[in-house]
Scaffold this motif. Structure first.
Motif, PDB file in Angstrom:
ATOM      1  N   ALA A   1       0.845  -1.202   0.000  1.00 41.10           N
ATOM      2  CA  ALA A   1       0.000   0.000   0.000  1.00 41.10           C
ATOM      3  C   ALA A   1       0.877   1.246   0.000  1.00 41.10           C
ATOM      4  O   ALA A   1       1.046   1.925   1.007  1.00 41.10           O
ATOM      5  N   ASP A   2       1.444   1.525  -1.160  1.00 47.86           N
ATOM      6  CA  ASP A   2       2.381   2.631  -1.306  1.00 47.86           C
ATOM      7  C   ASP A   2       2.241   3.177  -2.731  1.00 47.86           C
ATOM      8  O   ASP A   2       2.276   2.406  -3.703  1.00 47.86           O
ATOM      9  N   ARG A   3       2.083   4.487  -2.843  1.00 50.44           N
ATOM     10  CA  ARG A   3       1.861   5.102  -4.156  1.00 50.44           C
ATOM     11  C   ARG A   3       2.992   4.790  -5.131  1.00 50.44           C
ATOM     12  O   ARG A   3       2.752   4.428  -6.293  1.00 50.44           O
ATOM     13  N   LYS A   4       4.226   4.942  -4.703  1.00 49.01           N
ATOM     14  CA  LYS A   4       5.356   4.718  -5.592  1.00 49.01           C
ATOM     15  C   LYS A   4       5.424   3.269  -6.058  1.00 49.01           C
ATOM     16  O   LYS A   4       5.803   2.993  -7.203  1.00 49.01           O
ATOM     17  N   ALA A   5       5.060   2.343  -5.177  1.00 48.40           N
ATOM     18  CA  ALA A   5       5.086   0.930  -5.554  1.00 48.40           C
ATOM     19  C   ALA A   5       4.047   0.640  -6.634  1.00 48.40           C
ATOM     20  O   ALA A   5       4.316  -0.079  -7.603  1.00 48.40           O
TER      21      ALA A   5
ATOM     22  N   LEU B   1      -3.853   4.224   3.739  1.00 46.69           N
ATOM     23  CA  LEU B   1      -3.998   5.503   3.057  1.00 46.69           C
ATOM     24  C   LEU B   1      -2.737   6.349   3.180  1.00 46.69           C
ATOM     25  O   LEU B   1      -2.384   7.087   2.253  1.00 46.69           O
ATOM     26  N   GLU B   2      -2.039   6.237   4.291  1.00 49.05           N
ATOM     27  CA  GLU B   2      -0.846   7.040   4.510  1.00 49.05           C
ATOM     28  C   GLU B   2       0.201   6.806   3.429  1.00 49.05           C
ATOM     29  O   GLU B   2       0.910   7.732   3.018  1.00 49.05           O
ATOM     30  N   GLY B   3       0.310   5.580   2.961  1.00 53.65           N
ATOM     31  CA  GLY B   3       1.285   5.283   1.925  1.00 53.65           C
ATOM     32  C   GLY B   3       0.850   5.729   0.541  1.00 53.65           C
ATOM     33  O   GLY B   3       1.661   5.767  -0.385  1.00 53.65           O
ATOM     34  N   LEU B   4      -0.429   6.060   0.399  1.00 51.05           N
ATOM     35  CA  LEU B   4      -0.975   6.400  -0.910  1.00 51.05           C
ATOM     36  C   LEU B   4      -1.217   7.889  -1.101  1.00 51.05           C
ATOM     37  O   LEU B   4      -1.183   8.385  -2.221  1.00 51.05           O
ATOM     38  N   ARG B   5      -1.454   8.585  -0.005  1.00 50.83           N
ATOM     39  CA  ARG B   5      -1.831  10.003  -0.090  1.00 50.83           C
ATOM     40  C   ARG B   5      -0.607  10.900  -0.004  1.00 50.83           C
ATOM     41  O   ARG B   5       0.189  10.796   0.933  1.00 50.83           O
ATOM     42  N   VAL B   6      -0.480  11.793  -0.962  1.00 53.20           N
ATOM     43  CA  VAL B   6       0.606  12.775  -0.951  1.00 53.20           C
ATOM     44  C   VAL B   6       0.316  13.783   0.139  1.00 53.20           C
ATOM     45  O   VAL B   6      -0.751  14.407   0.164  1.00 53.20           O
ATOM     46  N   GLN B   7       1.262  13.943   1.066  1.00 49.72           N
ATOM     47  CA  GLN B   7       1.057  14.835   2.192  1.00 49.72           C
ATOM     48  C   GLN B   7       1.745  16.169   1.963  1.00 49.72           C
ATOM     49  O   GLN B   7       2.692  16.282   1.182  1.00 49.72           O
TER      50      GLN B   7
END
Length: 210
Positions: free
Chosen positions: A57-61, A189-195
């Motif tokens: 669960a990571d956007r970059k992955a 969500l933390e791994g997916l959302r740009v903060q």
């Protein structure tokens, strides 16, 4: 502890991420499968039929899996990836988080509003403080999270949706299965959302040790 803040339990099924090759509990992964047309479909509920492919669960992955043809490699055949796959997954997980908070509200295990949240924090009923990422920093600073139990990933509009309001800045959850579910979804969500830079430089946006 695995990526996303999930604890590894013996009875938690494990799967391998097609990007990193790491084996980890399914709770910290996003499942994907192919629809009848060979399109990659995110299965955030883990219930769609067919062979599943798992990505941390990571956007970059997820972006790497899409860009490098890793879904096709895992499927051992053609796999079509629509643009913005990571954005779609983020939206779906955010929706699950909102729905989980809404379920807690309906079970009388979550409240919103300054005074109600303040009361729950003062009397020790709250185990989790949720605050809108776009809320006033001055206003949010008036509350101290209970034992580090804090989520700051949702917007005021998203948090309001969980309580049937247009906007909400503060919410508190009581102990229970639903609070645990909220934490798990927030960790994904933390791994997916740009903060924002302020969030990245500040405290963690989600509790990791409930």
């Amino acid at each position: 502890m695995t990526r996303g803040g999930f604890k590894s339990e013996q009875d938690d099924p494990e799967r391998k991420c097609i990007v990193s090759g790491e084996v980890q509990p399914k709770a910290g992964l996003i499942r994907f499968c192919l629809d009848p047309e060979g399109q990659v479909v995110p299965d955030v509920n883990g219930k769609l039929p067919g062979r599943g492919f798992y990505v941390t669960a990571d956007r970059k992955a997820i972006e790497k899996a899409a860009a490098k043809g890793l879904f096709s490699r895992a499927a051992k055949g053609p796999a079509k990836v629509a643009p913005g796959l990571a954005d779609l997954v983020e939206d779906l997980i955010a929706r699950r988080l909102v729905d989980s908070i809404s379920l807690a509200r309906k079970a009388n295990e979550a409240v919103t509003g300054y005074e109600k949240v303040k009361e729950w924090l003062m009397n020790g009923r709250a185990v989790l403080l949720v605050q809108a990422s776009d809320g006033s920093e001055r206003g949010k600073a008036k509350f101290r999270p209970p034992e580090g139990g804090f989520i700051g990933l949702l917007t005021a509009a998203e948090l309001g949706l969980a309580f049937g309001r247009e906007r909400a800045i503060h919410a508190a959850l009581a102990a229970g299965t639903l609070a645990r579910r909220v934490v798990d979804e927030a960790a994904r969500l933390e791994g997916l959302r740009v903060q924002s830079p302020e969030q990245e430089d500040g405290e963690d946006s989600v509790v990791k040790d409930m």
